[in-house]
Write a protein that holds these residues in place. Structure first.
Motif, PDB file in Angstrom:
ATOM      1  N   ARG A 121     -40.909  17.847 -23.064  1.00 30.95           N
ATOM      2  CA  ARG A 121     -42.319  17.759 -22.685  1.00 30.95           C
ATOM      3  C   ARG A 121     -42.962  19.135 -22.844  1.00 30.95           C
ATOM      4  NH1 ARG A 121     -44.938  13.781 -20.040  1.00 30.95           N
ATOM      5  NH2 ARG A 121     -42.937  12.805 -19.462  1.00 30.95           N
ATOM      6  N   GLY A 122     -44.020  19.193 -23.643  1.00 31.83           N
ATOM      7  CA  GLY A 122     -44.692  20.456 -23.933  1.00 31.83           C
ATOM      8  C   GLY A 122     -44.082  21.237 -25.083  1.00 31.83           C
ATOM      9  N   ALA A 123     -43.041  20.693 -25.710  1.00 31.30           N
ATOM     10  CA  ALA A 123     -42.358  21.393 -26.799  1.00 31.30           C
ATOM     11  C   ALA A 123     -43.091  21.200 -28.129  1.00 31.30           C
ATOM     12  CB  ALA A 123     -40.923  20.887 -26.932  1.00 31.30           C
ATOM     13  N   THR A 124     -42.764  22.054 -29.088  1.00 28.30           N
ATOM     14  CA  THR A 124     -43.244  21.918 -30.462  1.00 28.30           C
ATOM     15  C   THR A 124     -42.040  21.647 -31.357  1.00 28.30           C
ATOM     16  OG1 THR A 124     -45.092  23.445 -30.122  1.00 28.30           O
ATOM     17  CG2 THR A 124     -44.408  23.046 -32.392  1.00 28.30           C
ATOM     18  N   LEU A 125     -42.077  20.508 -32.043  1.00 24.23           N
ATOM     19  CA  LEU A 125     -40.982  20.080 -32.908  1.00 24.23           C
ATOM     20  C   LEU A 125     -41.490  19.885 -34.328  1.00 24.23           C
ATOM     21  CD1 LEU A 125     -39.404  17.340 -30.592  1.00 24.23           C
ATOM     22  CD2 LEU A 125     -38.753  19.763 -30.753  1.00 24.23           C
ATOM     23  N   ALA A 126     -40.637  20.147 -35.287  1.00 21.67           N
ATOM     24  CA  ALA A 126     -41.019  20.018 -36.693  1.00 21.67           C
ATOM     25  C   ALA A 126     -40.374  18.789 -37.332  1.00 21.67           C
ATOM     26  CB  ALA A 126     -40.608  21.264 -37.463  1.00 21.67           C
ATOM     27  N   THR A 127     -41.026  18.271 -38.372  1.00 22.47           N
ATOM     28  CA  THR A 127     -40.488  17.244 -39.264  1.00 22.47           C
ATOM     29  C   THR A 127     -40.887  17.644 -40.681  1.00 22.47           C
ATOM     30  OG1 THR A 127     -42.489  15.873 -39.112  1.00 22.47           O
ATOM     31  CG2 THR A 127     -40.713  15.418 -37.527  1.00 22.47           C
ATOM     32  N   PRO A 128     -40.296  17.017 -41.709  1.00 25.89           N
ATOM     33  CA  PRO A 128     -40.612  17.435 -43.080  1.00 25.89           C
ATOM     34  C   PRO A 128     -42.051  17.155 -43.527  1.00 25.89           C
ATOM     35  CG  PRO A 128     -38.475  16.395 -43.012  1.00 25.89           C
ATOM     36  CD  PRO A 128     -39.106  16.160 -41.670  1.00 25.89           C
ATOM     37  N   GLN A 129     -42.662  16.062 -43.074  1.00 20.85           N
ATOM     38  CA  GLN A 129     -44.010  15.713 -43.501  1.00 20.85           C
ATOM     39  C   GLN A 129     -44.504  14.546 -42.660  1.00 20.85           C
ATOM     40  OE1 GLN A 129     -44.324  15.167 -47.729  1.00 20.85           O
ATOM     41  NE2 GLN A 129     -46.541  14.979 -47.726  1.00 20.85           N
ATOM     42  N   VAL A 130     -45.804  14.507 -42.378  1.00 24.44           N
ATOM     43  CA  VAL A 130     -46.365  13.383 -41.626  1.00 24.44           C
ATOM     44  C   VAL A 130     -46.059  12.074 -42.351  1.00 24.44           C
ATOM     45  CG1 VAL A 130     -48.472  12.268 -40.808  1.00 24.44           C
ATOM     46  CG2 VAL A 130     -48.226  14.741 -40.617  1.00 24.44           C
ATOM     47  N   GLY A 131     -45.494  11.125 -41.629  1.00 24.38           N
ATOM     48  CA  GLY A 131     -45.217   9.819 -42.210  1.00 24.38           C
ATOM     49  C   GLY A 131     -43.917   9.725 -42.969  1.00 24.38           C
ATOM     50  N   ASN A 132     -43.178  10.837 -43.066  1.00 21.99           N
ATOM     51  CA  ASN A 132     -41.897  10.699 -43.758  1.00 21.99           C
ATOM     52  C   ASN A 132     -40.883  10.078 -42.795  1.00 21.99           C
ATOM     53  OD1 ASN A 132     -40.623  12.958 -42.277  1.00 21.99           O
ATOM     54  ND2 ASN A 132     -39.310  13.142 -44.069  1.00 21.99           N
ATOM     55  N   THR A 133     -39.694   9.812 -43.272  1.00 21.30           N
ATOM     56  CA  THR A 133     -38.715   9.043 -42.503  1.00 21.30           C
ATOM     57  C   THR A 133     -38.361   9.697 -41.177  1.00 21.30           C
ATOM     58  OG1 THR A 133     -37.821   8.159 -44.555  1.00 21.30           O
ATOM     59  CG2 THR A 133     -36.419   8.029 -42.598  1.00 21.30           C
ATOM     60  N   GLN A 134     -38.092  10.997 -41.200  1.00 22.62           N
ATOM     61  CA  GLN A 134     -37.714  11.688 -39.966  1.00 22.62           C
ATOM     62  C   GLN A 134     -38.904  11.844 -39.023  1.00 22.62           C
ATOM     63  OE1 GLN A 134     -36.647  13.083 -43.126  1.00 22.62           O
ATOM     64  NE2 GLN A 134     -34.885  11.726 -42.821  1.00 22.62           N
ATOM     65  N   ASP A 135     -40.094  11.998 -39.568  1.00 24.38           N
ATOM     66  CA  ASP A 135     -41.300  12.103 -38.741  1.00 24.38           C
ATOM     67  C   ASP A 135     -41.498  10.828 -37.926  1.00 24.38           C
ATOM     68  OD1 ASP A 135     -43.956  13.696 -38.296  1.00 24.38           O
ATOM     69  OD2 ASP A 135     -44.635  11.678 -38.827  1.00 24.38           O
ATOM     70  N   VAL A 136     -41.364   9.693 -38.577  1.00 20.66           N
ATOM     71  CA  VAL A 136     -41.523   8.408 -37.888  1.00 20.66           C
ATOM     72  C   VAL A 136     -40.412   8.208 -36.866  1.00 20.66           C
ATOM     73  CG1 VAL A 136     -41.454   5.907 -38.193  1.00 20.66           C
ATOM     74  CG2 VAL A 136     -42.824   7.319 -39.743  1.00 20.66           C
ATOM     75  N   ALA A 137     -39.179   8.537 -37.241  1.00 23.45           N
ATOM     76  CA  ALA A 137     -38.057   8.350 -36.324  1.00 23.45           C
ATOM     77  C   ALA A 137     -38.227   9.182 -35.059  1.00 23.45           C
ATOM     78  CB  ALA A 137     -36.752   8.714 -37.022  1.00 23.45           C
ATOM     79  N   LEU A 138     -38.675  10.416 -35.207  1.00 26.25           N
ATOM     80  CA  LEU A 138     -38.880  11.276 -34.041  1.00 26.25           C
ATOM     81  C   LEU A 138     -39.976  10.732 -33.149  1.00 26.25           C
ATOM     82  CD1 LEU A 138     -38.556  13.815 -32.331  1.00 26.25           C
ATOM     83  CD2 LEU A 138     -40.003  15.036 -33.984  1.00 26.25           C
ATOM     84  N   ARG A 139     -41.106  10.369 -33.720  1.00 26.21           N
ATOM     85  CA  ARG A 139     -42.225   9.869 -32.920  1.00 26.21           C
ATOM     86  C   ARG A 139     -41.828   8.590 -32.168  1.00 26.21           C
ATOM     87  NH1 ARG A 139     -47.021  12.509 -34.520  1.00 26.21           N
ATOM     88  NH2 ARG A 139     -46.781  13.681 -36.478  1.00 26.21           N
ATOM     89  N   ALA A 140     -41.082   7.727 -32.843  1.00 22.78           N
ATOM     90  CA  ALA A 140     -40.671   6.466 -32.205  1.00 22.78           C
ATOM     91  C   ALA A 140     -39.709   6.729 -31.053  1.00 22.78           C
ATOM     92  CB  ALA A 140     -40.030   5.550 -33.237  1.00 22.78           C
ATOM     93  N   TRP A 141     -38.774   7.631 -31.256  1.00 25.29           N
ATOM     94  CA  TRP A 141     -37.803   7.937 -30.200  1.00 25.29           C
ATOM     95  C   TRP A 141     -38.485   8.578 -28.998  1.00 25.29           C
ATOM     96  CZ3 TRP A 141     -35.785  12.772 -28.407  1.00 25.29           C
ATOM     97  CH2 TRP A 141     -34.684  12.657 -27.538  1.00 25.29           C
ATOM     98  N   LEU A 142     -39.416   9.486 -29.240  1.00 29.77           N
ATOM     99  CA  LEU A 142     -40.154  10.102 -28.134  1.00 29.77           C
ATOM    100  C   LEU A 142     -40.962   9.055 -27.371  1.00 29.77           C
ATOM    101  CD1 LEU A 142     -41.386  13.376 -29.884  1.00 29.77           C
ATOM    102  CD2 LEU A 142     -39.682  13.220 -28.047  1.00 29.77           C
TER     103      LEU A 142
END
Length: 367
Positions: A151-172
């Motif tokens: 909570r309050g952290a900054t996390l990176a992904t390779p690109q908006v809408g890419n596979t890891q970006d979606v997986a992270l958002r869904a898990w959070l």
């Protein structure tokens, strides 16, 4: 004694004789494509393109094209068709190139393929083979040991809408933490960026973590001193989920079925060699990455990353709808009907000719 690239190429060239059998089945499968463009294709067309423009990433998750392109397997299989390749950092950029008629086929992750299918109302692309399962992790700095610590952290992904970006958002979201694609209120800030930049910022302490594919997850651990908070395989039944698959423009598939058959033959042949030469394949993929980026993965990173991946012809179709649902739930895309996204008849023809079992579209397309 390890086999040389030239020896591997000679052996695979001999195996390409099965193309004559596989291509006939592929032609029949492609003739059955139920799209307007497919219906317009002249039945007397040769089925072979003058050029095949293929995209892939300089990532270990793309080991099949990395190895097969570098050692000449793809060029040999394509025969008189010229192979032109382009390297991408993330899936959405590859989709843009495909839509701009700059690519004919590309190795890509699930969510960008879903988006391409949805944006074209199911017309523009088809998934024709699996390539890799596994190999994605959430790596964080010291002091973060639970999801609530994010909570309050900054996390990176390779690109908006890419596979890891979606997986992270869904898990959070599943864990009660909001993210925003448009800059609205959020509990965790997602900062999509190039993977190399993520590693640099993580080392500097400017990022709290990142959800990345291999080899970048391993680089954050080995080179950046990070810790794995979550291995994505823990979220999937049997630990099996699609990381990379091969897509093609539907129009290209319909117009040049023999070229697609030859592409798939190279894909399957390379996968067979990887399965039979595990550690040598890891080194071959690493050498290909070095050739494309002028940077070679350290042995610690390479071995860690390679152990987290599985090369496969199976697109793990059962995981695709879940990925699509995650994208809709997190606001990355609208809900999409994936019926028809797979065209696995050409692949299964090649697999049958080479003595392998068929793969399934899980009700989302043709087999």
């Amino acid at each position: 004694m390890p086999t040389t690239p030239h020896a591997r190429t000679r052996a695979r060239r001999a195996a390409l004789s099965t193309l004559l059998i596989a291509s006939a089945a592929v032609l029949a499968a492609c003739a059955a494509l139920d799209t307007p463009r497919a219906q317009e294709v002249d039945a007397g067309a040769s089925g072979e393109a003058a050029e095949l423009r293929l995209g892939y990433f300089a990532n270990i998750t793309h080991a099949i094209p990395l190895i097969g392109v570098a050692d000449g397997t793809y060029a040999d299989a394509l025969g008189e068709t010229t192979l032109t390749t382009e390297i991408f950092n993330a899936g959405p950029a590859a989709v843009e190139a495909l839509f701009a008629d700059g690519l004919d086929a590309t190795y890509i992750g699930p969510n960008p393929a879903i988006n391409a299918f949805a944006k074209s109302d199911g017309e523009a692309v088809r998934i024709i083979a699996g390539a890799t399962s596994g190999g994605a992790q959430l790596v964080v700095r010291d002091g973060i040991t639970s999801v609530e610590d994010l909570r309050g952290a900054t996390l990176a992904t390779p690109q908006v809408g890419n596979t890891q970006d979606v997986a992270l958002r869904a898990w959070l979201l599943d864990n009660g933490l909001r993210t925003s694609v448009t800059g609205g209120d959020n509990d965790v800030l997602i900062a999509p960026q190039e993977n190399a930049q993520t590693l640099d910022l993580f080392r500097q302490g400017a990022l709290d973590g990142a959800w990345l594919p291999e080899p970048w997850a391993s680089r954050l651990v080995v080179e950046g001193g990070g810790n794995v908070l979550l291995d994505e395989k823990e979220l999937w039944p049997g630990g099996d989920f699609v990381t990379t698959h091969l897509i093609v423009r539907t129009e290209f598939l319909a117009q040049y079925p023999e070229t697609v058959a030859r592409l798939l033959e190279a894909h399957v042949a390379t996968g067979e060699w990887i399965a039979a030469h595990d550690q040598e394949a890891a080194q071959a993929a690493n050498s290909a990455i070095e050739g494309l980026t002028s940077k070679k993965l350290g042995d610690d990173v390479l071995l860690r990353a390679w152990s987290n991946l599985r090369s496969t012809n199976d697109p793990v179709a059962g995981s695709l709808q879940t990925s699509a649902d995650h994208a809709a739930e997190t606001g990355v895309s609208d809900k999409v009907d994936l019926s028809g996204i797979y065209e696995l008849g050409p692949l299964n023809a090649v697999l049958a000719a080479r003595g392998h079992a068929p793969v399934s579209a899980a009700g989302l397309g043709s087999e």
